[in-house]
Design a protein around this motif. Structure first.
Motif: not given
Length: 260
Positions: A84-94, A130-142
């Motif tokens: 989790k730490e590696a993935v989240y860190g890379a996404l934050d950097k992205w 979701f942790g960034k408060g983004q993309g909370m749509t029914m399609g993403t939930f599905d």
């Protein structure tokens, strides 16, 4: 001395005078058109109607650029260890140099990961978004519920579903209910299927034919044959209507009531 009288035929008289009349009309039309050009344009140029894009308050996002960003994101996460730490860190950097959160690019990346059946990566990217408060749509939930199902993480799917019920109760789509019922059917959990179906009934969401069959099978598995028949009578009658060559036709269902 006799004066010579000149007689002009009527036809020639008309021809000689019709030409100037048409010329006058033509000139007046040209003059009117020149006036319109002066009124509508500048320096003799006709003004064009404003295009629809002139009324947009925000610039359109470049769809091609979001596609490249999505592919770049997929390459990044697929080359990382399952931590989790590696993935989240890379996404934050992205997203470090982005002026606004790239929702479209992340949504496209999730779709690519879903097509490649990279369920763990789908879960990691969706949770990070979701942790960034983004993309909370029914399609993403599905998509996330499907990833939970495929990755055998039923408990997480249940917790996530309860969150959806509490926060989006009146706006949950039929597709999302069907997704949960399919997951419970996949893991042979008839009681949970009946529970989700009860929520559908309470909220007035009509199930599709495939969902009805799963619910009927769940009632059969728990021994409630009366409710099984009631669901069949309400949602899955022997006949149905289809559109064939522009007409509404009544046909018999291929589904046998004794299959469940």
């Amino acid at each position: 001395m006799l004066r010579t009288q000149m007689f002009f035929p009527i036809s020639s008289y008309q021809v000689n005078w019709q030409k100037p009349i048409r010329h006058i009309v033509k000139c007046s039309n040209n003059q009117r058109s020149r006036q319109l050009v002066k009124l509508n344009g500048v320096d003799g140029k006709i003004a064009k109607a404003p295009s629809k894009t002139d009324h947009h308050l925000w610039n359109k996002r470049d769809s091609a650029a979001s596609g490249q960003k999505a592919l770049n994101l997929v390459r990044i996460v697929c080359g990382l260890p399952n931590e989790k730490e590696a993935v989240y860190g890379a996404l934050d950097k992205w997203t470090a140099w982005e002026s606004e959160f790239p929702v479209i690019a992340v949504a496209k990346a999730l779709n690519i990961l879903k097509q490649r059946k990279q369920w763990k990566r789908v879960i990691q990217v969706a949770k990070w978004m979701f942790g960034k408060g983004q993309g909370m749509t029914m399609g993403t939930f599905d998509t996330l519920l499907l990833a939970f199902d495929m990755d055998q993480r039923v408990n997480e799917a249940q917790s996530f579903w309860n969150m959806i019920l509490h926060t989006h109760e009146r706006s949950i789509s039929r597709r999302l209910f069907s997704r949960m019922i399919s997951m419970y059917a996949h893991h042979n959990m008839p009681e949970n299927i009946i529970e989700v179906f009860a929520d559908m009934e309470e909220l007035g969401v009509k199930p599709d034919e495939d969902t009805v069959r799963k619910v009927v099978r769940a009632f059969k598995n728990v021994g409630e044959t009366e409710k099984q028949q009631a669901v069949l009578n309400k949602y899955l009658s022997e006949w149905k209507y289809i559109h064939f060559k522009g007409e509404r036709v009544r046909v018999r269902r291929r589904y046998s009531w004794n299959d469940d």
